[in-house]
Scaffold this active site. Structure first.
Site, mmCIF file in Angstrom:
data_model
loop_
_atom_site.group_PDB
_atom_site.id
_atom_site.type_symbol
_atom_site.label_atom_id
_atom_site.label_comp_id
_atom_site.label_asym_id
_atom_site.label_seq_id
_atom_site.Cartn_x
_atom_site.Cartn_y
_atom_site.Cartn_z
ATOM 1 N N GLU A 178 102.793 -104.628 -33.866
ATOM 2 C CA GLU A 178 102.999 -104.546 -35.316
ATOM 3 C C GLU A 178 104.296 -105.212 -35.774
ATOM 4 O O GLU A 178 104.391 -105.674 -36.901
ATOM 5 C CB GLU A 178 102.957 -103.094 -35.784
ATOM 6 C CG GLU A 178 101.576 -102.450 -35.728
ATOM 7 C CD GLU A 178 101.276 -101.802 -34.381
ATOM 8 O OE1 GLU A 178 102.043 -102.025 -33.410
ATOM 9 O OE2 GLU A 178 100.264 -101.081 -34.292
ATOM 10 N N PHE A 192 98.279 -85.795 -35.393
ATOM 11 C CA PHE A 192 98.243 -86.907 -34.448
ATOM 12 C C PHE A 192 98.571 -88.207 -35.167
ATOM 13 O O PHE A 192 98.003 -88.502 -36.208
ATOM 14 C CB PHE A 192 96.860 -86.990 -33.780
ATOM 15 C CG PHE A 192 96.739 -88.182 -32.856
ATOM 16 C CD1 PHE A 192 97.513 -88.262 -31.708
ATOM 17 C CD2 PHE A 192 95.866 -89.217 -33.151
ATOM 18 C CE1 PHE A 192 97.417 -89.358 -30.867
ATOM 19 C CE2 PHE A 192 95.756 -90.315 -32.308
ATOM 20 C CZ PHE A 192 96.535 -90.389 -31.167
ATOM 21 N N GLN A 193 99.471 -88.979 -34.621
ATOM 22 C CA GLN A 193 99.931 -90.247 -35.191
ATOM 23 C C GLN A 193 100.460 -90.085 -36.619
ATOM 24 O O GLN A 193 100.271 -90.943 -37.464
ATOM 25 C CB GLN A 193 98.837 -91.317 -35.124
ATOM 26 C CG GLN A 193 98.540 -91.729 -33.676
ATOM 27 C CD GLN A 193 97.744 -93.018 -33.559
ATOM 28 O OE1 GLN A 193 96.933 -93.332 -34.415
ATOM 29 N NE2 GLN A 193 97.954 -93.746 -32.471
ATOM 30 N N MET A 248 124.544 -115.844 -26.177
ATOM 31 C CA MET A 248 125.585 -115.612 -27.158
ATOM 32 C C MET A 248 126.501 -114.468 -26.724
ATOM 33 O O MET A 248 127.717 -114.539 -26.870
ATOM 34 C CB MET A 248 124.978 -115.325 -28.533
ATOM 35 C CG MET A 248 126.004 -115.231 -29.635
ATOM 36 S SD MET A 248 127.016 -116.720 -29.790
ATOM 37 C CE MET A 248 126.091 -117.646 -31.013
ATOM 38 N N LYS A 296 94.535 -91.471 -45.048
ATOM 39 C CA LYS A 296 93.157 -91.850 -44.730
ATOM 40 C C LYS A 296 92.160 -91.371 -45.789
ATOM 41 O O LYS A 296 91.254 -92.106 -46.174
ATOM 42 C CB LYS A 296 92.779 -91.277 -43.356
ATOM 43 C CG LYS A 296 91.449 -91.811 -42.850
ATOM 44 C CD LYS A 296 91.197 -91.453 -41.413
ATOM 45 C CE LYS A 296 89.949 -92.137 -40.866
ATOM 46 N NZ LYS A 296 88.737 -91.934 -41.643
#
Lengths: 561, 162
Positions: free
Chosen positions: A49, A111-112, A475, A161
């Protein structure tokens, strides 16, 4: 017309002219994906993502439109945070849609479930949790409006949802009214007249332009202004391309790794015209010493940028494009007299600085990274869209690839996200299928989002990745060399993959150059290919980026070699 | 540069998360909050937040600009040095031994407080006033023993033109 939340979302996306979405499905966004499949929108399936947001960011910068991503709840949402924070720092218009658990479960540690609105509050321009399907159309509309207007930035919309599947009547929203949001586009004319007077009076003026010029699409106006006023121009990292890199008035980038002449000019100028910048610490160095002799005019659409880091003589709150148009109008009317003559000593002084210390390197038997970028510039005719990772590769790309046009240098400037370049290149290539898109990478940073190679290959994107492979986190190693007596704590990447084989494993083309004479042939072969290509250049291990201003020092105190 | 106390009053959208945006801005950018009050106004979808903060001239300008930049902030005003009414309220539970009770009531009278709860060993006093008045009262009551105190923080309104 009764529609579901997901259908309304699709409607508004179409109204907003969205063509491409970068995303990754999951449980909480199944309903939305179900509708997405039926719509005419192109969905690019990323492999992580974070890549989705960087790709949307790259897409937005290359196209000038709003970038869009869609991800699921919980980990899908948290994975976007780095991308969002980067877009926020660089003021890039991106709208991120995240799934959320059903409204009845919010707050129950479902959940999630994660409070992504809470998490992203400080790194978005604004964010929303859609609590009723009746709000869906308005919220999405507002999200796009906020993302692209004023000082642009990322906006997140969290969609539970059950809201995606709930139904309501739908009427397109024609006009938005937001009582508390009203960016100032038009500056005070009185201020502008003052500015023009100052420009005419100044003996040693300097324009310092930034990302705001590119975001407001005012590079042409800036160029007109600089040429008419005979004012030399430097830019921040984010401003590269705002002024033609081939113009005689061009000084190169300013700041920690800016050119000698740009940094010296900033300290000696008597008028600094700062346009669309925010005076980042990587630009100013020690703020007390920055442009200490100058009157400073600061033009920016965001009032918080003005007087945040640097005191200003004349603040101008307004859109860069609108402001520069007005300034050009006023400057046209002004009798400039013998401006040419008046500027000569200043421009001559700058030429002296240029001769004193140019950007330079010494190409011997091991490939120099700067040489690779110079060759890349030559072979692409300076026309490629360059994205970068972060670190030395980013700075060398900024110094040695000369940008003539805006929207051709895409880098994570403010947040400095390693792993930005490859997904950003995917976004840029989606926006411009016919342009050459090259990601300049290091062997460290390319591994941070290497999985996006699969995305590029799946979508047959002919992206070119140039790895300046020095086996170090270069760097940080450079800082350790210069300021920590060469104690290379954990910056040596002893175990790296074979990038050629890795490219092949992903179905891309892998090429390698180990000697200077191979650089040009490898580049030519790679650039010619119509496939995704990784080019691995084994470069000088302990090369440093110069000039360098030590952190916190005045920017005139440069280490030159 | 001298730090000065500033009273900022703002109208905001009355929706969840707005207070968090305002408070989060102060926390994230390292600004300080001395007191903070928030409640609905007569317009149900608008709330008023009043914040007192200490900042120098440059910083307060930045704080105000940052707050105005929040999408949910409708209107903001710095009432420092302006014609305004500023009030704070406190509930003070003071130890009230028999030998002190009369003295406490005299103070209550002078400060125009109210006794809102009485027990064998305590009074709870209700007081409103500006910050100076509350401080003076607290100083006077401290020798008697203040058991508990709850202060509202400053509320403020701009005085309308006469």
């Amino acid at each position: 017309m009764e529609l579901t939340g997901a259908q309304i979302l699709m409607k508004v996306l179409e109204e907003e002219g969205v063509e491409t979405i970068f995303g990754y499905p999951g449980g909480a966004v199944i309903d939305i994906y179900d509708e997405l499949m039926k719509s005419g929108l192109r969905h690019v399936l990323v492999r992580h993502e974070q890549g989705a947001v960087h790709a949307a960011d790259g897409y937005a910068r290359a196209s000038g439109k709003v970038g869009v991503c869609l991800v699921t709840s919980g980990p899908g949402a948290t994975n976007t945070v780095t991308g969002i924070a980067s877009a926020y720092m660089d003021s890039i218009p991106v709208v991120v849609f995240t799934g959320q658990v059903p409204t009845g479960l919010i707050g129950n540690d479902a959940f999630q479930e994660v409070d992504i609105v809470g998490i992203t509050r400080p790194c978005t321009k604004h964010n929303y949790l859609v609590k009723s399907v009746d709000d869906m159309a308005r919220v999405v509309k507002e999200a796009f409006y906020l993302a692209r207007s004023g000082r642009p930035g990322p906006v997140l919309v969290d969609i539970p949802k059950d809201i995606a599947s709930a139904r309501t009547g739908y009427k397109p929203i024609k006009e938005l009214s937001m009582r508390s949001y009203n960016p100032t586009y038009k500056p005070y004319r009185k201020q502008l007249k003052k500015v023009v007077k100052m420009v005419v009076r100044a003996k040693r003026p300097l324009i310092f332009a930034g990302g705001g010029v590119i975001l407001s699409k005012s590079a042409d106006e800036l160029t007109r202004f600089a040429r008419r006023g005979k004012i030399p121009v430097t830019t921040s990292l984010m401003g590269l391309g705002a002024f033609p890199g081939s113009d005689p008035l061009w000084l190169g980038m300013i700041g920690m790794h800016g050119t000698y002449r740009a940094n010296m000019s900033s300290s000696q100028c008597d008028l600094l015209l700062a346009v669309g910048v925010r005076f980042d610490d990587r630009v100013t160095g020690k703020t007390d010493a920055f442009a200490a002799q100058a009157q400073i005019v600061h033009i920016d659409i965001d009032p918080t940028s003005i007087r945040k880091n640097i005191p200003v003589t004349v603040p101008v709150v307004g859109d860069c494009r609108f402001t520069l148009e007005q300034l050009n109008g006023l400057l046209e009317e002004e009798n400039l007299g013998n401006l040419e003559e008046k500027r000569t000593p200043w421009l001559e002084q700058i030429e002296v600085w240029k001769q004193e210390a140019r950007l330079t390197y010494d190409q011997k038997e091991i490939i120099k990274p700067q040489y690779v970028i110079e060759k890349l510039y030559e072979l692409t005719g300076g026309k490629a869209i360059i994205t970068t990772e972060v670190g030395q590769n980013q700075m060398w790309a900024a110094q040695y690839y000369h940008f003539d046009e805006p929207g051709h240098f895409i880098t994570s400037g403010g947040l400095g996200v390693m792993g930005f370049g490859l997904p950003a290149a995917i976004g840029a290539q989606m926006a411009h299928p016919d342009k050459m898109v090259v990601d300049v990478a290091g062997d460290g940073s390319i591994q941070m989002n290497i999985q996006e190679l699969a995305t590029a290959v799946q979508n047959r994107l002919p992206i070119k990745v140039v790895i300046l492979n020095n086996g170090y986190l270069g760097m940080v190693r450079q800082w350790q060399q210069l300021f920590y007596e060469k104690r290379y704590a954990c910056t040596c990447m002893d175990c790296a993959p074979d990038f050629v084989k890795l490219a092949e494993a992903y179905g891309a083309v892998g090429l390698r150059a180990t000697r200077p004479e191979e650089v040009e042939t490898v580049l030519a072969e790679g650039l010619e290919s119509d496939r995704t290509v990784i080019m691995d250049f084994l470069v000088e291990k302990e090369e440093c980026v110069y000039p360098m201003v030590p952190a916190g020092a005045p920017i005139t105190e440069m280490l030159l070699v | 540069m001298i730090e000065e106390k500033h009273v900022l009053t703002m109208l905001v959208d009355n929706e969840p998360g707005v207070l968090s945006r305002v408070a989060g801005l102060f926390a994230g950018r390292g600004y300080n909050i001395e007191s903070l009050c928030v409640a609905e106004t007569v317009t149900p979808n608008v709330s008023r937040i009043t914040i007192t903060t200490k900042a120098n001239e440059v910083l307060i300008e930045q704080i105000i600009k940052q707050l105005r930049k929040l999408v949910n902030v409708i209107k903001l005003r710095d009432l420092t040095g302006k014609l305004s009414v500023k009030r704070e309220m406190a509930l003070i539970c003071v130890q009230a031994k028999p030998e002190h009770r009369a003295e406490i009531l005299r103070i209550v009278d002078i400060f125009r407080c109210k006794v809102v709860d009485v027990g064998q060993e305590h009074y709870i006093l209700e007081v409103t006033g500006d910050e100076g008045k509350l401080t003076a009262l607290i100083n006077l009551l401290t020798p008697m023993g203040i058991k508990k105190i709850a202060r509202s923080g400053t509320l403020a309104l701009f005085r309308e033109p006469k």
